[in-house]
Design a protein around this motif. Structure first.
Motif, PDB file in Angstrom:
ATOM      1  N   THR A  25      -4.516   9.791   0.055  1.00  0.00           N
ATOM      2  CA  THR A  25      -5.860   9.534   0.580  1.00  0.00           C
ATOM      3  C   THR A  25      -5.837   8.998   2.012  1.00  0.00           C
ATOM      4  O   THR A  25      -6.894   8.787   2.609  1.00  0.00           O
ATOM      5  CB  THR A  25      -6.589   8.491  -0.309  1.00  0.00           C
ATOM      6  OG1 THR A  25      -5.690   7.392  -0.506  1.00  0.00           O
ATOM      7  CG2 THR A  25      -6.983   9.079  -1.647  1.00  0.00           C
ATOM      8  N   SER A  27      -4.344   8.806   6.198  1.00  0.00           N
ATOM      9  CA  SER A  27      -4.394   9.709   7.358  1.00  0.00           C
ATOM     10  C   SER A  27      -3.286  10.780   7.276  1.00  0.00           C
ATOM     11  O   SER A  27      -3.569  11.983   7.337  1.00  0.00           O
ATOM     12  CB  SER A  27      -4.274   8.851   8.621  1.00  0.00           C
ATOM     13  OG  SER A  27      -3.911   9.605   9.713  1.00  0.00           O
ATOM     14  N   VAL A  50      -6.203   2.458  -4.223  1.00  0.00           N
ATOM     15  CA  VAL A  50      -7.505   2.064  -4.816  1.00  0.00           C
ATOM     16  C   VAL A  50      -8.631   3.070  -4.564  1.00  0.00           C
ATOM     17  O   VAL A  50      -9.693   2.939  -5.158  1.00  0.00           O
ATOM     18  CB  VAL A  50      -7.960   0.695  -4.240  1.00  0.00           C
ATOM     19  CG1 VAL A  50      -7.082  -0.430  -4.734  1.00  0.00           C
ATOM     20  CG2 VAL A  50      -8.006   0.723  -2.716  1.00  0.00           C
ATOM     21  N   ASP A  51      -8.421   4.018  -3.691  1.00  0.00           N
ATOM     22  CA  ASP A  51      -9.517   4.904  -3.273  1.00  0.00           C
ATOM     23  C   ASP A  51      -9.774   5.997  -4.329  1.00  0.00           C
ATOM     24  O   ASP A  51      -9.324   7.145  -4.214  1.00  0.00           O
ATOM     25  CB  ASP A  51      -9.179   5.526  -1.906  1.00  0.00           C
ATOM     26  CG  ASP A  51     -10.288   6.438  -1.396  1.00  0.00           C
ATOM     27  OD1 ASP A  51     -11.325   6.576  -2.087  1.00  0.00           O
ATOM     28  OD2 ASP A  51     -10.108   7.017  -0.310  1.00  0.00           O
ATOM     29  N   SER A 134       7.269   9.587   6.044  1.00  0.00           N
ATOM     30  CA  SER A 134       6.349   9.033   7.039  1.00  0.00           C
ATOM     31  C   SER A 134       6.358   7.508   6.955  1.00  0.00           C
ATOM     32  O   SER A 134       6.149   6.825   7.950  1.00  0.00           O
ATOM     33  CB  SER A 134       4.934   9.578   6.779  1.00  0.00           C
ATOM     34  OG  SER A 134       4.055   9.176   7.801  1.00  0.00           O
ATOM     35  N   GLU A 137       8.247   1.920   7.060  1.00  0.00           N
ATOM     36  CA  GLU A 137       8.570   0.574   6.575  1.00  0.00           C
ATOM     37  C   GLU A 137       9.728   0.603   5.577  1.00  0.00           C
ATOM     38  O   GLU A 137      10.479  -0.364   5.474  1.00  0.00           O
ATOM     39  CB  GLU A 137       7.329  -0.078   5.944  1.00  0.00           C
ATOM     40  CG  GLU A 137       6.192  -0.350   6.940  1.00  0.00           C
ATOM     41  CD  GLU A 137       5.197   0.812   7.095  1.00  0.00           C
ATOM     42  OE1 GLU A 137       5.513   1.949   6.663  1.00  0.00           O
ATOM     43  OE2 GLU A 137       4.108   0.589   7.629  1.00  0.00           O
ATOM     44  N   ASP A 161       7.450  10.877  11.161  1.00  0.00           N
ATOM     45  CA  ASP A 161       6.984  10.137  12.337  1.00  0.00           C
ATOM     46  C   ASP A 161       7.201  11.034  13.561  1.00  0.00           C
ATOM     47  O   ASP A 161       8.288  11.611  13.721  1.00  0.00           O
ATOM     48  CB  ASP A 161       7.843   8.853  12.451  1.00  0.00           C
ATOM     49  CG  ASP A 161       7.045   7.679  12.974  1.00  0.00           C
ATOM     50  OD1 ASP A 161       5.893   7.879  13.386  1.00  0.00           O
ATOM     51  OD2 ASP A 161       7.583   6.557  12.959  1.00  0.00           O
TER      52      ASP A 161
HETATM   53  P1  NDP Z   1      -3.445   4.964   5.774  1.00  0.00           P
HETATM   54  O1  NDP Z   1      -3.843   3.550   5.734  1.00  0.00           O
HETATM   55  O2  NDP Z   1      -4.370   5.939   6.395  1.00  0.00           O
HETATM   56  O3  NDP Z   1      -3.121   5.474   4.271  1.00  0.00           O
HETATM   57  C1  NDP Z   1      -2.248   4.758   3.453  1.00  0.00           C
HETATM   58  C2  NDP Z   1      -2.065   5.437   2.116  1.00  0.00           C
HETATM   59  O4  NDP Z   1      -1.194   4.616   1.319  1.00  0.00           O
HETATM   60  C3  NDP Z   1      -3.367   5.573   1.324  1.00  0.00           C
HETATM   61  O5  NDP Z   1      -3.297   6.697   0.509  1.00  0.00           O
HETATM   62  C4  NDP Z   1      -3.358   4.300   0.465  1.00  0.00           C
HETATM   63  O6  NDP Z   1      -4.135   4.418  -0.715  1.00  0.00           O
HETATM   64  C5  NDP Z   1      -1.879   4.230   0.124  1.00  0.00           C
HETATM   65  N1  NDP Z   1      -1.483   2.862  -0.211  1.00  0.00           N
HETATM   66  C6  NDP Z   1      -1.820   1.722   0.427  1.00  0.00           C
HETATM   67  N2  NDP Z   1      -1.293   0.649  -0.186  1.00  0.00           N
HETATM   68  C7  NDP Z   1      -0.625   1.124  -1.261  1.00  0.00           C
HETATM   69  C8  NDP Z   1       0.103   0.510  -2.316  1.00  0.00           C
HETATM   70  N3  NDP Z   1       0.229  -0.818  -2.402  1.00  0.00           N
HETATM   71  N4  NDP Z   1       0.679   1.307  -3.242  1.00  0.00           N
HETATM   72  C9  NDP Z   1       0.547   2.645  -3.191  1.00  0.00           C
HETATM   73  N5  NDP Z   1      -0.157   3.291  -2.240  1.00  0.00           N
HETATM   74  C10 NDP Z   1      -0.727   2.533  -1.275  1.00  0.00           C
HETATM   75  O7  NDP Z   1      -2.011   5.020   6.472  1.00  0.00           O
HETATM   76  P2  NDP Z   1      -1.417   6.123   7.466  1.00  0.00           P
HETATM   77  O8  NDP Z   1      -1.566   7.489   6.869  1.00  0.00           O
HETATM   78  O9  NDP Z   1      -1.918   5.859   8.816  1.00  0.00           O
HETATM   79  O10 NDP Z   1       0.124   5.718   7.473  1.00  0.00           O
HETATM   80  C11 NDP Z   1       0.959   5.953   6.332  1.00  0.00           C
HETATM   81  C12 NDP Z   1       2.410   5.752   6.744  1.00  0.00           C
HETATM   82  O11 NDP Z   1       2.757   6.733   7.733  1.00  0.00           O
HETATM   83  C13 NDP Z   1       2.690   4.395   7.403  1.00  0.00           C
HETATM   84  O12 NDP Z   1       3.987   4.002   7.069  1.00  0.00           O
HETATM   85  C14 NDP Z   1       2.609   4.698   8.892  1.00  0.00           C
HETATM   86  O13 NDP Z   1       3.378   3.799   9.657  1.00  0.00           O
HETATM   87  C15 NDP Z   1       3.207   6.108   8.923  1.00  0.00           C
HETATM   88  N6  NDP Z   1       2.770   6.910  10.069  1.00  0.00           N
HETATM   89  C16 NDP Z   1       1.448   7.208  10.222  1.00  0.00           C
HETATM   90  C17 NDP Z   1       1.023   8.008  11.281  1.00  0.00           C
HETATM   91  C18 NDP Z   1      -0.413   8.420  11.411  1.00  0.00           C
HETATM   92  O14 NDP Z   1      -0.697   9.291  12.252  1.00  0.00           O
HETATM   93  N7  NDP Z   1      -1.331   7.875  10.655  1.00  0.00           N
HETATM   94  C19 NDP Z   1       1.974   8.483  12.306  1.00  0.00           C
HETATM   95  C20 NDP Z   1       3.342   8.143  12.006  1.00  0.00           C
HETATM   96  C21 NDP Z   1       3.716   7.379  10.923  1.00  0.00           C
HETATM   97  P3  NDP Z   1      -5.709   3.963  -0.687  1.00  0.00           P
HETATM   98  O15 NDP Z   1      -6.397   4.956   0.217  1.00  0.00           O
HETATM   99  O16 NDP Z   1      -6.120   4.067  -2.097  1.00  0.00           O
HETATM  100  O17 NDP Z   1      -5.736   2.571  -0.136  1.00  0.00           O
END
Ligand code: NDP
Length: 395
Positions: A25, A27, A50-51, A134, A137, A161
């Motif tokens: 869910t 980005s 949670v979404d 991706s 962490e 990344d």
């Molecule tokens: P978002 O906040 O947009 O999405 C995070 C996702 O992880 C959601 O599906 C969320 O679910 C889920 N999530 C959050 N907490 C938990 C948990 N405790 N257990 C299981 N699932 C969880 O993040 P991004 O897409 O921006 O980033 C994701 C990863 O990719 C990060 O590590 C970021 O550093 C890396 N990254 C991101 C880039 C980007 O362009 N966005 C570029 C390069 C790396 P819910 O929606 O239900 O909260």
């Protein structure tokens, strides 16, 4: 870990038979699903936290075999909503790791946010299949362990990344022994050129206005503080087995050069494209094959000029702090990450100001340098927990 760019065991790449997307869910998760839709790759597993509404929509669109919500209450709700679909819905962090193993996808994209991605990364690695990673962490917190496990199982970790995808591609141009340095580019985000004093006055809204990338809120703030670049230095150390000193950060505001590799003959090989994570996801999924995709082609004439600047360690102390954390090693990078997760969450809920983020993270790391002795996953997770308590006490 096979991050050396050779086609593994005769694997010519191309479209996998199916795909799992963790953090669906978010980005990167949604962009991964766009890639799967574009190429009609069936989905085995989608996960989120949670979404529920977002997951229901995605599940009805993609009809995966499994949906897992890390949050148990969210899973119950989803299970009712998807009652007519035949999709198996599960809840909880353990269920996610079990389902990753049961789904056994040839490729899993891990786009979970934060340290919560670590155990799912290890579950993917245990399969010995491909992990399109991706969730940086995972490598920040436990890079050595992830690497050692991947080596044991033969899991290929292909970076998603954009910078690491670029480096991975540039490494095709020479041998590992011929690499002199890695040029890790950074956009500079919205605050490039600002002094420490000027940063005291910026708002949450300013921090979320990234000029070139549209990303989740947490990584957007990490980009603004340059913590993200610090994490990426650590990520590159683990992915490419290079020393931190061989990684030079170059601020490049246009985000067209996604990173570069300098070879011993002084040739610099760079990867360029319009900024679009779907290209990075697709390449990680289909590597070593390249396929037409969703990314707009790069028009250098409209880009016009490319600019480069050194980073400012005084205004952005989290970048040098990341170098210190990896030099200390053990659990210190886990402390760095956990303190940052707490501080960024507090900034996003407007409990603290922008410069408090770096203050809290620096102070937490300084208090917990003794965690350099942490080695095992459970010791690293302990260090993570302690860092969270310390960070909370600092605001
Ligand atoms: P978002 O906040 O947009 O999405 C995070 C996702 O992880 C959601 O599906 C969320 O679910 C889920 N999530 C959050 N907490 C938990 C948990 N405790 N257990 C299981 N699932 C969880 O993040 P991004 O897409 O921006 O980033 C994701 C990863 O990719 C990060 O590590 C970021 O550093 C890396 N990254 C991101 C880039 C980007 O362009 N966005 C570029 C390069 C790396 P819910 O929606 O239900 O909260």
């Amino acid at each position: 870990m096979n991050t050396v760019p050779n086609a593994p065991n005769g694997n010519e790449g191309g479209l996998p038979a199916s795909l799992s997307v963790l953090g669906a869910t978010g980005s990167v998760g949604r962009q991964s699903i766009e890639v799967a839709e574009r190429h009609r790759i069936p989905l085995d597993l989608l996960s989120a936290n949670v979404d529920v509404a977002g997951m229901e929509k995605l599940a009805r669109l993609c009809m995966p075999r499994f949906c897992v919500m890390a949050d148990e209450a969210a899973a119950k709700d989803l299970s009712v909503r998807l009652g007519d679909t035949g999709i198996t819905v599960r809840g909880g962090a353990d269920a996610l790791c079990e389902t990753i193993r049961e789904a056994n996808s040839p490729v899993t994209v891990n786009a979970i946010l934060g340290e919560a991605g670590l155990l799912p990364t290890l579950a993917c690695v245990s399969l010995g299949r491909r992990l399109a990673l991706s969730n940086k962490e995972s490598l920040v917190v436990a890079g050595e362990i992830v690497k050692a496990e991947a080596k044991k199982t033969g899991c290929e970790i292909i970076p998603v990344d954009s910078e690491h995808s670029a480096i991975f591609q540039c490494l095709h141009a020479g041998r590992k022994s011929e690499v002199k340095s890695i040029l890790l580019t950074a956009s500079g985000a919205p605050f490039r050129g600002k002094t420490r004093e000027e940063l005291e006055k910026v708002t949450l809204r300013d921090a979320l206005a990234h000029p070139t990338w549209k990303m989740g809120a947490k990584i957007t703030v990490d980009s603004a503080t340059m913590m993200n670049k610090g994490f990426e230095v650590i990520e590159a150390v683990h992915l490419f087995d290079v020393s931190p000193d061989a990684i030079k950060v170059v601020v490049h505001p246009e985000s067209i050069i996604h990173s570069a590799v300098e070879y011993i003959d002084s040739a610099v090989v760079a990867q360029l494209s319009t900024p679009d994570m779907r290209l990075c996801v697709q390449y990680a999924v289909t590597y070593p094959a390249r396929l037409p995709g969703l990314t707009r082609e790069l028009d250098l004439f409209s880009v016009g000029s490319l600019n480069f600047y050194p980073p400012d360690p005084d205004a952005f102390p989290l970048l040098p702090l990341a170098r210190r954390a990896i030099a200390l090693g053990g659990g210190v990078p886990a402390v760095l990450n956990a303190a940052n997760e707490v501080a960024v969450a507090a900034f996003l809920s407007e409990k603290i100001g922008f410069t408090d983020v770096s203050r809290i993270v620096c102070e937490t790391v300084e208090k917990l340098t003794g965690r350099r002795d942490a080695k095992t996953v459970s010791e690293l997770l302990d260090a993570d927990q302690e860092a969270r308590s310390v960070a909370v006490s600092l605001y």
